[in-house]
Design an enzyme around this catalytic site. Structure first.
Site, mmCIF file in Angstrom:
data_model
loop_
_atom_site.group_PDB
_atom_site.id
_atom_site.type_symbol
_atom_site.label_atom_id
_atom_site.label_comp_id
_atom_site.label_asym_id
_atom_site.label_seq_id
_atom_site.Cartn_x
_atom_site.Cartn_y
_atom_site.Cartn_z
ATOM 1 C CG ASP A 1 -1.746 1.117 1.400
ATOM 2 O OD1 ASP A 1 -2.279 1.552 0.376
ATOM 3 O OD2 ASP A 1 -1.919 1.597 2.534
ATOM 4 C CD GLU B 1 -12.273 14.423 6.698
ATOM 5 O OE1 GLU B 1 -12.449 13.953 7.835
ATOM 6 O OE2 GLU B 1 -13.169 14.603 5.869
ATOM 7 N NE ARG C 1 -2.872 11.770 1.137
ATOM 8 C CZ ARG C 1 -3.214 10.498 0.958
ATOM 9 N NH1 ARG C 1 -2.334 9.640 0.538
ATOM 10 N NH2 ARG C 1 -4.425 10.096 1.237
ATOM 11 N N GLY D 1 -4.805 3.879 -3.785
ATOM 12 C CA GLY D 1 -6.012 4.529 -4.258
ATOM 13 C C GLY D 1 -5.721 5.945 -4.724
ATOM 14 N NE ARG E 1 -7.060 8.655 -10.045
ATOM 15 C CZ ARG E 1 -7.096 9.741 -9.299
ATOM 16 N NH1 ARG E 1 -7.490 9.667 -8.050
ATOM 17 N NH2 ARG E 1 -6.756 10.891 -9.789
ATOM 18 C CE LYS F 1 -5.071 -0.651 -2.172
ATOM 19 N NZ LYS F 1 -4.643 -0.094 -0.897
ATOM 20 C CG ASN G 1 -7.310 0.909 2.020
ATOM 21 O OD1 ASN G 1 -6.596 0.621 2.979
ATOM 22 N ND2 ASN G 1 -6.979 1.845 1.153
ATOM 23 C CG ASP G 2 -3.919 -1.594 2.717
ATOM 24 O OD1 ASP G 2 -4.105 -1.286 1.531
ATOM 25 O OD2 ASP G 2 -3.481 -0.815 3.575
#
Lengths: 368, 1136
Positions: B424, B522, B618, B699, B810, B816, B840-841
């Protein structure tokens, strides 16, 4: 201890509890010990042509002389072997072997003349040899009762079932039970020296010292402790089926009678291979002046009791002198010489390799 | 697009349609068996409206234990004997019990019994602990509202539909729907640390219509039913609907995961809550998550099993050969039953089964060739060996205070076999420690100065404007931009508690509070805004408070949050300003914002965004849309109808969001830096040198990711980048692009030989591939109309195989995993490793052969699901290059050696059958048969497999190319397996025939006495034990005092044991065959000489092979070994 981790896989859901991950409660900083950091001081040898070379030469240099020594020793041992099975018509024992019957009461005797072309110095060991006799057959090997042989009274009357079908005969327990005891070698061998002047001198044969000391004194015991009356002790038992006389009549000497008869003990140590020899008698050296067995003609007198032809066996009588390394056996010497030479040869090969390629490798390392 | 709108229109009506109809009408229609209905407080719904059949739910008993007192023995036995090894030994044991076999049942029964008992005791104890824990949980008191009163109940008696009162710091007894809380706004804070490790407080919301009922009496008066899906294990998904009957008028409200309090989570910062139980006992999401990952098996285990099959075949063929030969030999009755060795009557009668029992007896005799102890030793090696990973000081991170964690020790050696590393980016390669760098409003760039180690200068309004001062219109835009960033987020403000509260006053209201969010971006943005003068204070009663540059507090009413998701890649809020204006603020990835923008200085901002992305920053774009009240009404309607849906709610919500977030006006863009993790570049470089292919799956957008890849040396300057992106496939067809690329790659590849590849950064260009998610899914799509597309995968794999580095940007989380699966399934079946830190991994961590979690900032999900977890990416280097390498070397030696030593052990037995009339006579005594694997030869190899180091750790780290030496399971391939087996057979032949010729019809004692068969076996066995141990000693490269102790110790143990075993008449044995055998043997000179000779002859070929191979065809490892040796010698020479 071993199994504690054995099934750790089963607890999928609980792996973090029971697995190694569980121990994170205390301070998480790992201890900085040499063991835990895998940095224990260590000797790190590497086998390279360079390091192995000297070892090969040394092994070669040590093994070859040992081998030569062993070979010479083995060659100096005198051994004489005679087959008295009586297969050939010409053989003196042919009749005995042909007419063999378990029930015959009259012993069959045969006489075999032989000639020793060199004198036997020092003690001479007399062996009988059997071939094609499977003393190492599983059914045979286990067919004995060691506690009976150790003098246990209970086993005397109730032999172990391992002895079957030689455990009892006519509802009486057999002592000694089992196939091994039952098939005990019972030929009688006697040696006569034919003096050049025609007289036939019997050579005295020692019957003791042929079995292991520990067998004779510890492993094999007569039942009934020190009761000298063996006949009474063996009351209620019967002799093995193939025996001609019961176990308490094996020898007149009470120290060599019953279970502690040395012929019996020797027989009870089952041989490793189907062709074997067993120590029968020892011919003690009398004095330093006369050889134990001088050169000349001899006669072997055999009381032929033991049948081997049914299984194509052979019976032999062997006379052998003994060195520190035992009987005649060129194998060890040859093997030592061979291995020693191979080592030496490999040493030379490695030397060449080392010289040709060793430098190349090292230069490669430096460039790395 | 029109199609999309149509579909969403349709779904809107569909939802409305559902709302009108009583829901039970839909049962048949929508296949609603997957939902459950819960009556809050067990109150029947008003008659006429419902006709549900009351479902039965389990009680709230948690059963994590496996066994009960009664079923422990049968169930545990069953489970243990389900393992192939145990079952095999059970069969052998039973055969020994039933038929007459050469060895006593004890020889196999004892080890088996030992293993089974110890395992059973261990499992029983663990289960007892679980019972205790279950009881403690099941009996702990909970507060339940019954008839308007709070009653205490045992937790296990809780039922679905009960209304539960939970107080602060209590944990929830089951999965609950929040009805009301002590806070007026109906929210409560929860920490799910025990579930997923995230310690941040999360906010949960009460159902709007019940949040006012926060007294037990009031709660008792709630009359409502809940419909929701049946329990499922996903912690973050929940859909349901509550129907509240007020004045018999049902009001339906949607329920989502924000209303669902999970068992195991703890209530924080909230005095009390009322909630209704919906999933109880084993149906709670926590319980459903007990059954976790599937078992992963390592490549070594697979080869081990293959070898086992080979040995099983050898075993069976040995037994068959011997049985056949036995009967051929026995054809002569005088051989079968000579007069001296007759059968018993019983044995004679068993004609038919005799051949079969003979076969079984041979099997029993030779069964040791498959060693039970190998399994135990391998398990032990893995279990104990994994401690070295946890103990490793270098993998301890001071900052986090964490060390490496091993979740499964089954894969230790797989760490040495990795060929593909999937990593990642965010949080793995990078710190995930975001820092606000700049923002760009309408092309004007703002950079906050004062960045002092994260300390924010209070109220610092200063900023550098790179461009000229903007006009008044621009200024308005600028402030709107800042406000947008202050409002459009899900950051929580964590206030310092108690003691610090006093300080607040001193600081004149300037809070020392800090921000918490699941997304570090954020936080960075909000903190960045603070530096630029706009401070987000808090969210109170749906009012977001902002302190602006003039130290005035502005309030915005938060109306809706359109939460972030990785598919949309943006989020929005709808707020109402004091003035009553309604705004939708949207922030998100440039690719998801630009297409929705209708006005604004798109080109300038796009240029800036791209510039920043190339720098590796980013970027996010911010846009807004003023809403008229009518528009807002429509939005509300869209959202609420989507939220009410029980089925496909996520899809409907996404469609609704899609409709709402449009016609945006671009405000500007932000840039946040995510610094690379310490030594990330070094690690990647090492992995490359070690022959691993590193793929970055992220991503993030392509430019940002590519910049990170350059920074982390994944791509080097001379790397030729191949692009397989949407941009290119728009110009050419996918087909052409793929063929183009493969041609480029293969042309180069054809020219160079394999060997030059091992050159580190040689002159050959290496390739880097960049692919994006959209193109990837096009490649992966199974071909339907186009017959060629089936080949795309192949071509793609071919390209990938020739690229040293691949960047996939993306990517959706599932993609993945797809990529990992694709590579795993490719024809070489490479070993893959996935490393990541976030939720997400997880999918790829679970998919890959080895999954590694980073203890990052995005919660603990990755760590929980991983096989190993490390604090930082840099630790991967040591993990693979050192630990993985060692474990592989160790276990492969362990496996090979085990088979070798058992071949040496059993093959003489096989040979002996030819000399004992195929009678299954064992060569060795029972004690030797039993103890050979258990004690004489077990510890040295176990110790070897724990602490062997063929090369120093530092060299392994310094020279990653050594890793290539063990690639592709090189030490456990068939040639080396055959070598070991042949070596074993050779040794066995040397030992057996050496002893044979020594015994052959002669004596070798100086007193003329003869030795028997047990001496023969003992001689072979003595040579065997010494040879096998010396063989290991020759293989040991790392002699610590422990090695010396164990190796020489076990030889001494063998001698002492043999002396003792033969030294006494053992009263409990019914045979005394070993009495004085060992001593008598040692009293003979030739026995000594032949032992020495046979050991030498056995070891000779192996030594020669090793030395010659090392001299003529050295591996890199061997070169380095010699090199380091020479180096040390030189060092020593220099010292003196």
């Amino acid at each position: 201890m071993m199994a504690s981790s054995y099934n750790a896989k089963d607890e999928d859901g609980h792996i973090t509890m029971s697995g190694p991950g569980g121990g994170t409660l205390r301070s998480k900083k790992p201890e900085n010990t040499a063991f835990k950091q895998q940095r224990l001081p260590a000797w790190q040898p590497i086998l390279t042509a360079g390091t192995v070379l000297p070892a090969f030469f040394i092994i070669g240099l040590i093994f070859i002389p040992i081998g030569i020594g062993l070979y010479v020793t083995s060659n100096n041992i005198k051994e004489f072997e005679i087959d008295y099975t009586g297969v050939d018509m010409s053989s003196p024992c042919f009749n005995c072997s042909q007419n063999f019957s378990w029930n015959s009461t009259k012993p069959c005797t045969c006489t075999i003349p032989f000639y020793l072309d060199q004198p036997y110095e020092s003690n001479v060991f007399m062996y009988y040899g059997l071939s094609n006799f499977y003393q190492n057959h599983r059914r045979y090997v286990k067919s004995r009762d060691d506690s009976q042989l150790n003098g246990d009274m209970e086993s005397l009357t109730k032999p172990s079932k391992e002895c079957e079908p030689y455990a009892s005969h006519e509802n009486k327990p057999i002592a000694p039970c089992g196939a091994i005891a039952n098939s005990m070698f019972n030929d009688t061998l006697e040696l006569f020296y034919n003096d050049p002047n025609g007289t036939k001198i019997q050579i005295p044969l020692t019957t003791t010292g042929i079995a292991w000391w520990t067998d004779k004194h510890v492993k094999f015991r007569n039942p009934g402790g020190n009761n000298p009356n063996l006949t009474a002790v063996f009351q209620g038992t019967t002799k093995p089926v193939n025996w001609r006389k019961p176990v308490y009549e094996l020898d007149a000497d009470p120290e060599n009678n019953g279970f502690i008869n040395e012929d019996f003990i020797v027989w009870m140590r089952t041989a490793a291979l189907p062709t074997f020899r067993k120590l029968y008698r020892i011919i003690q050296k009398k004095n330093n002046m006369v050889p134990t067995l001088p050169r000349g003609n001899y006669t072997l007198e055999v009381v032929y009791n033991y049948p081997v032809r049914s299984f194509e066996g052979r019976k032999r009588m062997i006379l052998s002198t003994i060195s520190w390394m035992g009987g005649k056996n060129p194998f060890l010497g040859i093997a030592y010489i061979t291995v020693g030479s191979v080592c030496f040869f490999l040493g030379v090969v490695l030397l060449i390799i080392h010289h040709k390629y060793g430098n190349r490798n090292n230069s490669a390392d430096i460039s790395n | 697009l029109s199609q999309l709108i149509l579909r969403s229109q349709y779904s809107r009506y569909h939802i409305l349609f559902q709302e009108i109809l009583p829901s039970h009408f839909c049962v048949g229609e929508e296949n609603w068996v997957d939902s459950r209905t819960i009556y809050i407080g067990h109150k029947e719904p008003p008659p006429g409206t419902e006709a549900f059949i009351q479902q039965r739910f389990p009680d709230n008993r948690i059963v994590s234990s496996k066994y009960t007192f009664w079923n422990f023995i049968p169930k545990n036995m069953f489970e243990q004997f389900r393992r192939v090894a145990n079952f095999y030994f059970l069969i052998i044991f039973l055969v020994q019990l039933i038929i007459d076999t050469p060895t006593s049942p004890i020889t196999s029964g004892l080890p088996l019994f030992f293993v089974i008992t110890v395992t059973a005791i261990k499992q029983g104890y663990e289960d007892w602990l679980r019972h205790k824990a279950d009881n403690a949980v099941n009996k702990c008191p909970v507060h339940v509202v019954q008839h308007g009163k709070v009653v205490r109940k045992q937790s296990r008696k809780l039922r679905v539909g009960d209304v539960v009162l939970v107080k602060e710091d209590e944990s929830f007894p089951c999965d609950l729907i929040l009805l009301s809380s002590s806070r007026d706004d109906g929210t409560c804070y929860v920490t799910t640390a025990s579930l997923d490790g995230e310690s941040s407080h999360k906010t949960y919301y009460a159902v709007q219509d019940t949040k006012a009922y926060n007294e037990e009496k009031e709660v008792d008066s709630i009359h409502a039913t809940i419909e929701c899906e049946q329990p499922q294990p996903d912690l973050y998904k929940f859909v349901g609907r509550i129907s509240i009957y007020m004045d018999n008028e049902p009001v339906a409200r949607p329920l989502g995961s924000e209303n669902l309090l999970l068992r195991g989570a703890t209530l924080k910062n909230t005095e009390y809550i009322f909630a209704v139980a919906i999933y109880t006992g084993m149906e709670t999401k926590m319980a459903l998550n007990y059954q976790s990952k599937s078992q992963k098996r390592s490549a070594v285990e697979k080869s081990m099993n293959a070898y086992l099959v080979v040995y099983l075949c050898i075993l069976i063929s040995k037994a068959v050969i011997n049985t056949v030969l036995k009967y051929a030999w026995q054809a002569d009755p005088n051989r079968d039953e000579p007069w001296y060795n007759e059968r018993t009557e019983v044995e004679r009668q068993r004609h038919l089964i005799r051949a079969f029992t003979d076969f079984l007896a041979f099997m029993v005799l030779f069964n040791y060739i498959i060693p039970v102890s190998m399994y135990v030793t391998v398990e032990m090696q893995k279990f104990l060996g994994s401690y070295f990973i946890m103990w490793d000081d270098e993998m301890f991170d001071e900052e986090l205070g964490e060390r490496a964690v091993v979740n499964t020790s089954d894969l230790n050696e797989e760490l040495g076999q990795v060929e593909y590393v999937f990593t990642d980016k965010t949080g793995t390669l990078t710190e995930n420690n975001m820092e606000f760098i700049e923002c760009c409003v309408d092309g004007h760039v703002y950079v906050p100065h004062a960045i002092c180690n994260g300390q924010v200068m209070p109220g610092a309004a200063g900023m550098d404007m790179i461009d000229t001062s903007p006009g008044p219109k621009a200024r308005e835009h600028e402030e709107l931009f800042f406000r947008a960033l202050c409002l459009c987020h899900t950051v929580q403000v964590k206030e310092e508690e108690t003691v610090d509260g006093i300080k607040h006053g001193i600081h004149q209201g300037k809070s020392t509070s800090f921000y918490i969010s699941s997304s570090p971006d954020e936080v960075a943005l909000v903190e960045g805004m603070k530096r630029l003068g706009f401070t987000y204070l808090r969210l109170k009663d749906s009012q977001m408070e902002i302190l602006n540059r003039e130290d005035e507090i502005e309030r915005f009413e938060l109306l809706e949050v359109l939460t972030f998701d990785s598919v949309r890649r943006r989020m929005s809020v709808i707020v109402r300003a004091n003035t009553g204006e309604l705004y939708l603020f949207c922030k998100g990835a440039d690719s998801s914002i630009f297409p929705r923008v209708v006005s604004g200085k798109v080109d300038q901002i796009r240029a800036r965004v791209e510039h920043n992305a190339v720098e590796g920053l980013r970027t996010l774009c911010v846009a807004y849309r003023p809403l008229s009240p009518e528009q807002y009404q429509e939005v509300c309607h869209l959202l609420s109808s989507a939220k009410l849906a029980l089925q496909d709610r996520d899809k409907r919500l996404a469609e609704a969001y899609d409709l709402i977030e449009k016609d945006l006006i671009l405000l500007g863009a932000t840039a946040v830096e995510d610094r690379l993790q310490e030594k990330a570049a070094d690690t990647i470089e090492s992995l490359h040198k070690a022959g691993m292919k590193v793929w970055v799956l992220t991503g993030d957008k392509m430019e940002t990711a590519a910049a990170t890849c350059y920074a982390s040396k994944l791509f080097r300057r001379n790397t030729q980048i191949l692009e397989l992106t949407t941009k290119r496939t728009e110009e050419q067809s996918l087909h052409d692009v793929l063929f183009d690329l493969s041609r480029t790659v293969l042309r180069q590849h054809g020219g160079m030989t394999r060997d030059t590849f091992s050159g580190l950064s040689g002159d050959c260009t290496d390739y880097g591939l960049i692919i994006d998610g959209a193109t990837l899914s096009a490649v992966m799509r199974p071909g339907q109309e186009d017959s060629n597309s089936g080949n795309y995968k192949e071509i793609f794999l071919e390209i990938c195989r020739n690229c040293s580095a691949v960047l996939c940007c993306r990517m959706a989380p599932l993609q993945k995993a797809q990529i990992v699966k694709l590579i795993k399934a490719s024809k070489e079946h490479p070993i893959t490793l996935a490393i990541g830190d976030g939720a997400n991994d997880v999918s790829m961590i679970l998919e890959a052969h080895v999954g590694i979690g980073i203890m990052g900032k995005e919660g603990r999900q990755a760590v929980r699901n991983s096989d190993y977890a490390i604090p930082k990416f840099k630790h991967l280097k040591k993990m693979l290059l050192v630990h993985g390498h060692y474990y592989y070397i160790r276990i492969s030696e362990l496996v090979q050696y085990f088979f070798y030593k058992n071949v040496c052990f059993i093959f003489p037995q096989f040979l002996y059958q030819f000399f004992c009339g195929f009678s299954q006579q064992p060569l060795y005594d029972t004690a030797y048969l039993t103890l050979y694997n258990i004690s004489f030869t077990s510890l040295p190899i176990l110790l070897y497999s724990l602490i062997e180091q063929h090369i120093n750790m530092d060299i392994l780290k310094k020279d990653p190319s050594l890793y290539r030496d063990i690639a592709k399971n090189s030490l456990l391939r068939w040639p080396s397996f055959i070598y070991w087996t042949v070596l074993g057979v050779y040794d066995a032949i040397v030992m057996f025939f050496g002893a044979y010729f020594l015994f052959d019809n002669t004596t070798f004692t100086s007193n003329g006495q003869m030795f028997g068969n047990w001496t023969f076996g003992t001689l072979v066995f003595t040579v065997l034990v010494f040879t096998v141990t010396f063989k290991l000693a020759l293989d040991t490269h790392y002699w610590t005092w422990i090695n010396h102790f164990v190796i020489w110790g076990s030889l001494i143990f063998f001698v002492v044991f043999s002396l003792l075993w033969g030294g006494i008449i053992w009263p409990f044995l019914n045979y005394q065959r070993m009495y004085y055998v060992f001593m008598q043997m040692l009293s003979s000179g030739p026995a000594w000489l032949s032992i020495i000779l046979l050991i030498t002859a056995s070891l000779l070929p192996d030594v020669v092979k090793k030395v010659i191979w090392r001299a003529l065809w050295p591996t890199t490892t061997e070169r380095i070994q010699v090199g380091s040796h020479m180096y040390e010698i030189k060092e020593l020479a220099r010292q003196y």
